[in-house]
Design a protein around this motif. Sequence first.
Motif, mmCIF file in Angstrom:
data_model
loop_
_atom_site.group_PDB
_atom_site.id
_atom_site.type_symbol
_atom_site.label_atom_id
_atom_site.label_comp_id
_atom_site.label_asym_id
_atom_site.label_seq_id
_atom_site.Cartn_x
_atom_site.Cartn_y
_atom_site.Cartn_z
ATOM 1 N N ILE A 171 0.873 -1.180 0.000
ATOM 2 C CA ILE A 171 0.000 0.000 0.000
ATOM 3 C C ILE A 171 0.904 1.222 0.000
ATOM 4 O O ILE A 171 1.804 1.325 0.836
ATOM 5 C CB ILE A 171 -0.914 0.013 1.246
ATOM 6 C CG1 ILE A 171 -1.859 -1.199 1.221
ATOM 7 C CG2 ILE A 171 -1.715 1.309 1.311
ATOM 8 C CD1 ILE A 171 -2.736 -1.303 2.448
ATOM 9 N N PRO A 172 0.706 2.152 -0.936
ATOM 10 C CA PRO A 172 1.588 3.330 -0.988
ATOM 11 C C PRO A 172 1.591 4.088 0.335
ATOM 12 O O PRO A 172 0.548 4.314 0.942
ATOM 13 C CB PRO A 172 0.967 4.177 -2.109
ATOM 14 C CG PRO A 172 0.188 3.214 -2.932
ATOM 15 C CD PRO A 172 -0.306 2.161 -2.000
ATOM 16 N N GLN A 173 2.785 4.463 0.766
ATOM 17 C CA GLN A 173 2.914 5.183 2.030
ATOM 18 C C GLN A 173 2.828 6.684 1.790
ATOM 19 O O GLN A 173 3.239 7.191 0.750
ATOM 20 C CB GLN A 173 4.247 4.853 2.697
ATOM 21 C CG GLN A 173 4.394 5.440 4.101
ATOM 22 C CD GLN A 173 5.540 4.808 4.849
ATOM 23 O OE1 GLN A 173 5.900 3.652 4.589
ATOM 24 N NE2 GLN A 173 6.136 5.535 5.778
ATOM 25 N N GLY A 174 2.274 7.395 2.758
ATOM 26 C CA GLY A 174 2.208 8.850 2.664
ATOM 27 C C GLY A 174 0.798 9.366 2.491
ATOM 28 O O GLY A 174 -0.128 8.626 2.144
ATOM 29 N N LEU A 175 0.634 10.653 2.734
ATOM 30 C CA LEU A 175 -0.675 11.291 2.638
ATOM 31 C C LEU A 175 -1.030 11.557 1.175
ATOM 32 O O LEU A 175 -0.148 11.763 0.337
ATOM 33 C CB LEU A 175 -0.669 12.606 3.420
ATOM 34 C CG LEU A 175 -0.247 12.517 4.894
ATOM 35 C CD1 LEU A 175 -0.336 13.892 5.552
ATOM 36 C CD2 LEU A 175 -1.102 11.512 5.643
ATOM 37 N N SER A 217 -1.602 6.541 10.421
ATOM 38 C CA SER A 217 -1.527 5.228 9.764
ATOM 39 C C SER A 217 -1.037 5.374 8.327
ATOM 40 O O SER A 217 -0.207 4.581 7.852
ATOM 41 C CB SER A 217 -2.901 4.554 9.785
ATOM 42 O OG SER A 217 -3.340 4.350 11.109
ATOM 43 N N LEU A 218 -1.558 6.383 7.630
ATOM 44 C CA LEU A 218 -1.136 6.612 6.245
ATOM 45 C C LEU A 218 0.333 7.011 6.161
ATOM 46 O O LEU A 218 1.067 6.583 5.260
ATOM 47 C CB LEU A 218 -1.997 7.708 5.612
ATOM 48 C CG LEU A 218 -3.311 7.279 4.968
ATOM 49 C CD1 LEU A 218 -4.176 8.495 4.664
ATOM 50 C CD2 LEU A 218 -3.063 6.475 3.703
ATOM 51 N N ALA A 219 0.759 7.808 7.121
ATOM 52 C CA ALA A 219 2.124 8.345 7.062
ATOM 53 C C ALA A 219 3.174 7.322 7.457
ATOM 54 O O ALA A 219 4.278 7.314 6.898
ATOM 55 C CB ALA A 219 2.224 9.581 7.959
ATOM 56 N N TYR A 220 2.848 6.440 8.418
ATOM 57 C CA TYR A 220 3.905 5.605 9.000
ATOM 58 C C TYR A 220 3.624 4.099 9.031
ATOM 59 O O TYR A 220 4.550 3.314 9.211
ATOM 60 C CB TYR A 220 4.185 6.056 10.443
ATOM 61 C CG TYR A 220 4.590 7.500 10.551
ATOM 62 C CD1 TYR A 220 5.836 7.947 10.077
ATOM 63 C CD2 TYR A 220 3.733 8.441 11.107
ATOM 64 C CE1 TYR A 220 6.205 9.276 10.172
ATOM 65 C CE2 TYR A 220 4.093 9.779 11.207
ATOM 66 C CZ TYR A 220 5.333 10.186 10.738
ATOM 67 O OH TYR A 220 5.709 11.505 10.820
ATOM 68 N N LEU A 221 2.378 3.664 8.878
ATOM 69 C CA LEU A 221 2.064 2.256 9.139
ATOM 70 C C LEU A 221 1.698 1.438 7.907
ATOM 71 O O LEU A 221 1.455 0.246 8.020
ATOM 72 C CB LEU A 221 0.901 2.160 10.156
ATOM 73 C CG LEU A 221 1.132 2.823 11.522
ATOM 74 C CD1 LEU A 221 -0.103 2.641 12.395
ATOM 75 C CD2 LEU A 221 2.363 2.220 12.202
ATOM 76 N N THR A 222 1.632 2.067 6.734
ATOM 77 C CA THR A 222 1.139 1.325 5.567
ATOM 78 C C THR A 222 2.032 0.141 5.205
ATOM 79 O O THR A 222 1.554 -0.856 4.664
ATOM 80 C CB THR A 222 1.011 2.258 4.343
ATOM 81 O OG1 THR A 222 2.240 2.979 4.173
ATOM 82 C CG2 THR A 222 -0.126 3.231 4.525
ATOM 83 N N SER A 223 3.322 0.224 5.509
ATOM 84 C CA SER A 223 4.215 -0.906 5.205
ATOM 85 C C SER A 223 3.822 -2.146 6.011
ATOM 86 O O SER A 223 4.041 -3.276 5.567
ATOM 87 C CB SER A 223 5.667 -0.527 5.493
ATOM 88 O OG SER A 223 5.830 -0.156 6.856
ATOM 89 N N ILE A 254 -1.458 -8.129 6.060
ATOM 90 C CA ILE A 254 -2.840 -8.412 6.475
ATOM 91 C C ILE A 254 -3.485 -9.360 5.459
ATOM 92 O O ILE A 254 -3.588 -9.046 4.272
ATOM 93 C CB ILE A 254 -3.663 -7.108 6.561
ATOM 94 C CG1 ILE A 254 -3.083 -6.180 7.629
ATOM 95 C CG2 ILE A 254 -5.127 -7.412 6.874
ATOM 96 C CD1 ILE A 254 -3.776 -4.839 7.714
ATOM 97 N N PRO A 255 -3.945 -10.524 5.897
ATOM 98 C CA PRO A 255 -4.598 -11.455 4.963
ATOM 99 C C PRO A 255 -5.960 -10.924 4.501
ATOM 100 O O PRO A 255 -6.695 -10.311 5.276
ATOM 101 C CB PRO A 255 -4.775 -12.729 5.807
ATOM 102 C CG PRO A 255 -3.825 -12.590 6.949
ATOM 103 C CD PRO A 255 -3.756 -11.120 7.227
ATOM 104 N N LYS A 256 -6.280 -11.180 3.245
ATOM 105 C CA LYS A 256 -7.569 -10.730 2.717
ATOM 106 C C LYS A 256 -8.723 -11.430 3.413
ATOM 107 O O LYS A 256 -9.821 -10.872 3.548
ATOM 108 C CB LYS A 256 -7.635 -10.980 1.206
ATOM 109 C CG LYS A 256 -6.737 -10.050 0.406
ATOM 110 C CD LYS A 256 -7.051 -10.107 -1.077
ATOM 111 C CE LYS A 256 -6.266 -9.026 -1.837
ATOM 112 N NZ LYS A 256 -6.632 -8.965 -3.259
#
Length: 559
Positions: free
Chosen positions: A259-263, A374-380, A385-387
Motif C-alpha cells: 500500500i503506498p505510504q504517505g498522505l 496510519s497513512l504516514a507511517y504504518l502502511t508498510s 494483512i490477509p484478505k
Amino acid sequence: PWGVPAMPGCRCPHPALPILRWLPRYSRAWLPLDLLAGLAVGLTTVPQALAYAELAGLPLQYGLYSSFMGCFVYCFLGTAKDVTLGPTAIMSLLVSSYAFHEPIYAVLLTFLSGCIQLAMGLLHLGFLLDFISCPVIKGFTSAASITISFNQIKNILGLQGIPRQFFLQVYETLRRIGETRAGDAVLGLTCLAALTGLRAMKTHLPHAAPAEPLAVRISYLIVWISATARNAVVVLFAGLVAYAFQVMGSQPFRLTGSIPQGLPAFRPPRFSLALPNGTVPFQSMVEDMGVGLAVVPLMGLLETIAIAKAFASQNGYRIDPNQELLALGVANVLGSFVSSYPITGSFGRTAVNAQSGVCTPAGGLVTGALVLLSLAYLTSLFYYIPKAALAAVIISAVVPMFDASIFRTLWRVKRLDLVPLCVTFLLCFWEVQYGIVAGVLVSGILLLYSIARPPIKVSEGAVLLVQPGSSLHFPAVEHLRDSVCSRALAASPPRSVILDCCHISSIDYTVVVGLAELLQELHRHGLSLAFCGLKDAVLQVLLSADLEGFRHFPSWEEA
C-alpha cells in the motif's frame, strides 16, 4: 451537557457555525472522554477502511483516504456529538456499482455527490428523503447485507476471478468451491468466530463499579478495549500469523500486498479519464455513472440523517437535518480533493463513539489524526494483512444489518407494506439501483392510491351524511362524486346530502370544479348538497369560487 435546549423565551440565535455552539463552553472533564472515544473509533476505522476499499473494488489506500476528511469537517459543521463520517459497507457497495473499480470515477462521484448534497442542504430539500419509506430502506439494507456478505465469501475461501453480479457470483463460487485454499478458509472462519465472540462479550460485559479492586477495574478496561477495538485486534492477530509464516518461508494466505505510504496529494478531482486508446470526457463519465448520481447522494444523506436522529433521540438532544446535509456535502466535496470515495454516517462506528462516552464532535479530530498517522507511517505493516481477515471484518459489520423480523412485523401491522419491501429486497439482488428505484415507485403508487381513494363514511338517515376520512385532493374528487351520487340516487326515495368536511384542511381548483359539478348533478335530480365542518381556509376558497347553490353550516346537526 450536549444539546441543552435554550431557556423558554430566549431569543438568542444559534451561531451559524455549529462548533461555536459547544466550543466556548468546552469542559476539561470532557477531554479524556473525547480522546478515549476518538481512539476507540480510530482503531475500528483503520481496519474497516481497508476492508471497505476492497469491497468498493478500489486500491486499499483509498479506504484510508476516505476516512479522515469527514472526521475533521464534521467536528466543525456537525450537530450530533456521536456521528462519525467515513466509508461504509452500503456506500462501498454502491461505489463498486457506479465507479467501475476505477479510482478516478470514484473520486469524481464523491465530488458530484457532495455538490448535490450541498445544494439540497442550501435549498432545504431534506424533506425529499421522507419519500423513501421504511420498508424500502429495510429491503435495501437486508438485501445489501446478503450481497455484501456473499461478495466476501470468495476472500474467505481464497478464490479469485469471481464475477461481481450476485447470481453469477453464487454460481461461480459454488462451482469452484473445490478450489478453496485451506489456509484462507481456516483463518477467515477463525477471524469471523473471534469477531462474533468479542461482539457478544461486549454486549454482556458487566460494568465495573468504582468500589471494585483496582485489578478488577484494569481487567474490565482491557476486556472492554479488546471488545470495542475487535476489528483492530483480529486484523493485528491475523497479520502476525501471516508474518510468522512468511518468516518460515511459506505463505498459505492471500495477502493485502503493498500500500503506498504517505498522505494523498491535495488536488481537485479529475474531470476526464485518459485511456491508452483515447480520453473519456466529463460528459461521458457522467453518463456512465447515470442513476448513481441520484442514488449515491440520496443514500448518503439517508444514512447520515437516520443515524444522527437515532442517536440524538437516544441521548436526549436535537439535530438540524439541513445542517447535517451541509456537513455531509462539504465533507464529500473536500474529500474529493484528497482522493476520497463517497462517505456517509457509519452506524457501527457511531455506536462505538456513543458507547465510549464521547461528549462533543471533537472526538473526530482524534480519529482523523489516527488515520493520518496510519497513512504516514504504518502502511508498510499492512502488507501482511490477509484478505480473509478483512473479509471477516466486513461480514461481521454487515450481518446485523439483515432484519428478518421486519417481514413478520409488517405482516402484523400492515401487509400492504410488504409489497415495496419485497420488491426492493428481490430486485436489489439483480442491481441495487433497480431495487431502490422500484421500491420508491411502488411506495409512491401506494401513497397516491391512498390519496386518490380516501375512505368515505356514509351515514343514512333523513339525509345522507358523507364524511371523507382524510384530506381531499384532485385525484379523489371523481371517487367522491361517484360515491355520493350512487348512494344518494340509489336510496328510496333519493336523499339530499350533507358533506362533513371536518377532516379536509385544504382543497385545490380541480376539487372546487368537481364539487360544483356534484352540486349541479344533485340539483338536476331535485336534491340538495350542504357543507358542514368547513375549515376557514377551505371555506374561503369555496366562497371565492361563488358556487351556485352553495350552503354551509358550522355542524351537521344545524344543517
